[in-house]
Design a protein around this motif. Sequence first.
Motif, PDB file in Angstrom:
ATOM      1  N   THR A  30      -3.946   2.111  -9.494  1.00 31.45           N
ATOM      2  CA  THR A  30      -4.007   1.322  -7.948  1.00 31.45           C
ATOM      3  C   THR A  30      -4.526   0.647  -7.884  1.00 31.45           C
ATOM      4  O   THR A  30      -3.944  -0.435  -7.236  1.00 31.45           O
ATOM      5  CB  THR A  30      -5.853   2.042  -7.554  1.00 31.45           C
ATOM      6  N   PHE A  31      -3.512  -0.161  -8.505  1.00 23.75           N
ATOM      7  CA  PHE A  31      -3.134  -1.572  -8.153  1.00 23.75           C
ATOM      8  C   PHE A  31      -2.257  -2.611  -9.476  1.00 23.75           C
ATOM      9  O   PHE A  31      -2.337  -2.401 -10.210  1.00 23.75           O
ATOM     10  CB  PHE A  31      -4.596  -3.031  -8.412  1.00 23.75           C
ATOM     11  N   LEU A  51       2.781   2.695  -4.344  1.00 19.95           N
ATOM     12  CA  LEU A  51       1.346   2.765  -3.882  1.00 19.95           C
ATOM     13  C   LEU A  51       0.778   2.341  -2.867  1.00 19.95           C
ATOM     14  O   LEU A  51       0.275   3.693  -3.041  1.00 19.95           O
ATOM     15  CB  LEU A  51       1.231   0.892  -4.888  1.00 19.95           C
ATOM     16  N   PRO A  52       1.399   1.964  -1.677  1.00 18.65           N
ATOM     17  CA  PRO A  52       1.049   2.133  -0.368  1.00 18.65           C
ATOM     18  C   PRO A  52       0.626   3.355  -0.013  1.00 18.65           C
ATOM     19  O   PRO A  52       0.211   4.101   0.675  1.00 18.65           O
ATOM     20  CB  PRO A  52       1.962   1.733   0.531  1.00 18.65           C
ATOM     21  N   LYS A  53       1.991   4.671  -0.718  1.00 14.92           N
ATOM     22  CA  LYS A  53       1.864   5.990   0.332  1.00 14.92           C
ATOM     23  C   LYS A  53       0.699   6.542  -0.517  1.00 14.92           C
ATOM     24  O   LYS A  53       0.469   7.591  -0.444  1.00 14.92           O
ATOM     25  CB  LYS A  53       3.254   6.531  -0.429  1.00 14.92           C
ATOM     26  N   ALA A  54       0.387   6.140  -2.270  1.00  9.42           N
ATOM     27  CA  ALA A  54      -0.930   7.328  -2.408  1.00  9.42           C
ATOM     28  C   ALA A  54      -1.927   6.354  -2.235  1.00  9.42           C
ATOM     29  O   ALA A  54      -2.823   6.557  -2.942  1.00  9.42           O
ATOM     30  CB  ALA A  54      -0.553   6.544  -4.055  1.00  9.42           C
ATOM     31  N   GLY A  55      -2.364   4.930  -1.561  1.00 10.86           N
ATOM     32  CA  GLY A  55      -3.356   4.488  -0.877  1.00 10.86           C
ATOM     33  C   GLY A  55      -4.011   2.866  -1.991  1.00 10.86           C
ATOM     34  O   GLY A  55      -4.912   3.334  -1.837  1.00 10.86           O
ATOM     35  N   GLY A  56      -2.670   2.946  -2.602  1.00 10.75           N
ATOM     36  CA  GLY A  56      -3.044   2.023  -4.301  1.00 10.75           C
ATOM     37  C   GLY A  56      -2.881   0.837  -3.552  1.00 10.75           C
ATOM     38  O   GLY A  56      -2.299   0.582  -2.108  1.00 10.75           O
ATOM     39  N   ALA A  57      -2.978  -0.054  -4.236  1.00  6.41           N
ATOM     40  CA  ALA A  57      -2.726  -1.678  -3.967  1.00  6.41           C
ATOM     41  C   ALA A  57      -1.010  -1.889  -4.317  1.00  6.41           C
ATOM     42  O   ALA A  57      -1.233  -1.953  -5.894  1.00  6.41           O
ATOM     43  CB  ALA A  57      -3.581  -2.397  -4.074  1.00  6.41           C
ATOM     44  N   PHE A  58      -0.122  -3.217  -3.496  1.00  2.66           N
ATOM     45  CA  PHE A  58       0.644  -3.981  -4.486  1.00  2.66           C
ATOM     46  C   PHE A  58       0.380  -5.227  -3.242  1.00  2.66           C
ATOM     47  O   PHE A  58       0.289  -4.693  -2.445  1.00  2.66           O
ATOM     48  CB  PHE A  58       2.111  -3.057  -3.737  1.00  2.66           C
ATOM     49  N   ILE A  59       1.266  -6.296  -4.556  1.00  2.00           N
ATOM     50  CA  ILE A  59       1.178  -7.603  -4.400  1.00  2.00           C
ATOM     51  C   ILE A  59       1.506  -7.875  -4.645  1.00  2.00           C
ATOM     52  O   ILE A  59       1.823  -8.183  -5.932  1.00  2.00           O
ATOM     53  CB  ILE A  59      -0.214  -8.362  -3.579  1.00  2.00           C
ATOM     54  N   GLN A  60       2.922  -8.768  -4.393  1.00  2.00           N
ATOM     55  CA  GLN A  60       3.780  -9.842  -4.754  1.00  2.00           C
ATOM     56  C   GLN A  60       3.092 -11.232  -4.842  1.00  2.00           C
ATOM     57  O   GLN A  60       2.814 -11.506  -3.721  1.00  2.00           O
ATOM     58  CB  GLN A  60       5.139  -9.945  -3.832  1.00  2.00           C
ATOM     59  N   ALA A  79     -10.058  -1.250 -10.170  1.00  2.00           N
ATOM     60  CA  ALA A  79      -9.231  -0.729  -9.783  1.00  2.00           C
ATOM     61  C   ALA A  79      -8.069  -0.411 -11.645  1.00  2.00           C
ATOM     62  O   ALA A  79      -8.462  -0.848 -12.758  1.00  2.00           O
ATOM     63  CB  ALA A  79      -8.141  -1.209  -9.853  1.00  2.00           C
TER      64      ALA A  79
ATOM     65  N   TYR B 260      -2.630  -4.468   5.381  1.00  2.00           N
ATOM     66  CA  TYR B 260      -1.970  -3.617   4.018  1.00  2.00           C
ATOM     67  C   TYR B 260      -2.968  -2.297   4.249  1.00  2.00           C
ATOM     68  O   TYR B 260      -2.099  -1.039   4.027  1.00  2.00           O
ATOM     69  CB  TYR B 260      -2.398  -4.129   2.438  1.00  2.00           C
ATOM     70  N   VAL B 264      -0.597   1.775   4.905  1.00  2.00           N
ATOM     71  CA  VAL B 264      -1.580   2.865   3.594  1.00  2.00           C
ATOM     72  C   VAL B 264      -2.188   3.617   4.665  1.00  2.00           C
ATOM     73  O   VAL B 264      -1.262   5.054   4.805  1.00  2.00           O
ATOM     74  CB  VAL B 264      -2.420   2.078   2.697  1.00  2.00           C
ATOM     75  N   ARG B 270      -4.326   7.369   1.269  1.00  2.00           N
ATOM     76  CA  ARG B 270      -5.905   7.564   1.831  1.00  2.00           C
ATOM     77  C   ARG B 270      -6.055   5.447   0.738  1.00  2.00           C
ATOM     78  O   ARG B 270      -6.196   5.572  -0.469  1.00  2.00           O
ATOM     79  CB  ARG B 270      -6.517   8.628   1.474  1.00  2.00           C
ATOM     80  N   ARG B 271      -6.286   4.712   2.228  1.00  2.00           N
ATOM     81  CA  ARG B 271      -6.485   3.291   0.944  1.00  2.00           C
ATOM     82  C   ARG B 271      -8.000   3.477   0.155  1.00  2.00           C
ATOM     83  O   ARG B 271      -8.622   4.033   0.826  1.00  2.00           O
ATOM     84  CB  ARG B 271      -6.948   2.123   2.242  1.00  2.00           C
TER      85      ARG B 271
END
Lengths: 391, 284
Positions: A30-31, A51-60, A79, B260, B264, B270-271
């Motif tokens: 999730t992260f 990740l964003p498609k699945a609701g998780g968080a991605f960050i560079q 997470a 963000y 999403v 779903r965030r």
Amino acid sequence: MSDTAAAGTRTQVLSGNEACALGAMAAGLTFYGGYPITPSSEIAEDLSELLPKAGGAFIQMEDEIAAMGAIIGASLAGAKAMTATSGPGFSLKQENIGFACMAEVPCVVVNVQRGGPSTGLPTMPAQGDVQQARWGTHGDHAIIALAPYSVAETFDLTVRAFNLAETFRTPVILLLDEIIGHVNEKVRLPEKVEIVERKGPDAPPGKYLPYRHTEDGVPPMAVYGRDGYRFHVTGLAHDQTGFPTNNPKEIDLLNRRLVWKIERRRDEIVEVVRERCDDAEILVFAYGSVARAAHQAIREAREAGIAAGLLRPRTLWPFPDREVRELAERVRTIVVPEMNLGQMAHEVEWAARGACPVVPFGRVDGLPVSPAQILHRIREAARASGREARP
Amino acid sequence: MTDYDKYLRLDKFPLIWCPGCGDGIVLKAILRAVDRIGLSQDEICMVSGIGCSSRTPGYVDVNTLHTTHGRAIAFATGVKMARPDLTVIVVTGDGDATAIGGNHFIHAARRNIDITVLLYNNWIYGMTGGQASPTTPRGKRASTAKFGSFEPNFDIVALAAGAGASFVARETVAKPLALDKLIERAILKKGFSLVEVMTPCPTTYGRRNKPADPLLMVQDLKDRSVPRGKVEDIPELERESAIVTGVFVDVNKPEYTEQYAGLVEKLGGRRTAPAAPSGGSKTP
């Protein structure tokens, strides 16, 4: 990544890096916090979509150190967290990997190994980080490190890395190499994988000890701000409450438990694959992409009349010492081909404890170890031990 | 009147800080701000790095994370991304945030992620014994600048503003009531906010640079303080040593975790589903 790849259930062609990203998603990632580095970047690129498609968080993140810090923070906040990097980035992450060991924060660190030291060979394979995975961070600690030898196995071991991290409250290192990361193979991913969740608090808020010395060595883990559990996390030596201590007894208990919780259950963690070992006289010990060449080499050796076998660890740390020892007592020689100058050969020699000679073969020119090179060492070993190949 | 005890881990007292240290004044100001906003202890996550100021979270009964040197903001970014519902407060120092952690500081400001950074500036590395920091004033002595520092300093307020922070302020511990109001505004601000707090270190800075008396050091902070709008009113010669206080930046712009979440939502995800608190509600 193609939609076919993301679908994840049919037969498809994937690279190891793509399989790693999909394995992480299947395991419940999730992260993800990462920083671009060759040859691992595809993992981040794929996850920036998945990740964003699945609701998780991605960050560079702004750098490798920050990426490692961010996944620890995210894991404490509940997470399932991962980062991926390669040699130079792996070096930068070491201090915070130690924090994750000390503060017992589950997370997965992928290192797609390239040639080193320093900037080395960004686009060429190596296995020069296997000892760094074990001892890269300062101080005594135990670590779990896994090394897949194929694209399909990369998927499986990525899932396993998450499950081990959550089971043992520890960072798990997944050691790919550039070949495994970039090779494309036909794979059929499983429709469902087994997922392990971390053990939640065993006492009500106020009574909960985040670093309790439990019987299995793994303290139950609450999540920041969930269900009224508030707790303190520090990289300082701490007692069962999680707060800093200078009490020698408490410090000793903590340091020993951090190692013991993993070592005592090494049988659950250590996985090896044995190929034609039953009657083997010459054993090859190989992992990662080198095991692919070794697989071919022992087949050719058998065709030439040499009883060769392959011991292929999927777990590098804890080291499969008993598995090596058991075979060392039966074979005449162990050949250890690696894309480094004998980093695991030392471990094999230590595990064999003189039961048989251990012959290291290292390649550090940026090229893969070939089956012919391993076969050559097998032949030499056979000759030296009086087991000439049949004419 | 704030019930400080409610927020404190009193069993961890006495405080680690030296007599005369200003860090306790900041701690109380934080608690007053938090209390006025009405935040529950469960919804706050306080993150710190290494140094004297970074020992603050140990005393506060919220979710607390004492990280590695310079990395508090990086860890805090992970916490905030995983759990945007938490109010994330970073407590750090001049060495922690602008030397070893400088990169994380400017990038969190650039992203405008909703984290409040309270930066205790005492012009020195206190915990390690008084080494020179990026804010040690020219000519002032430190254990690694025995003949006086000749390095230029960071202007932390200008650094945060230039990097893109939504809220930037400076105050001294000589004015604790002004300080808690700024901290309150910083926490309430959606986006990256910074409050630079000037606080004395009598033990490792004062003794070398005089005055060493904590009261005189606080008085000195007070005397040199000039509200932002009044800089032009003081003699030009005094401006260089002036501590300009007040709010320097207060703007509204898109916040990182909200953007963000928008992405999403657009993608149909779903965030925070896997990481949301099982309790659901933010307040008890």
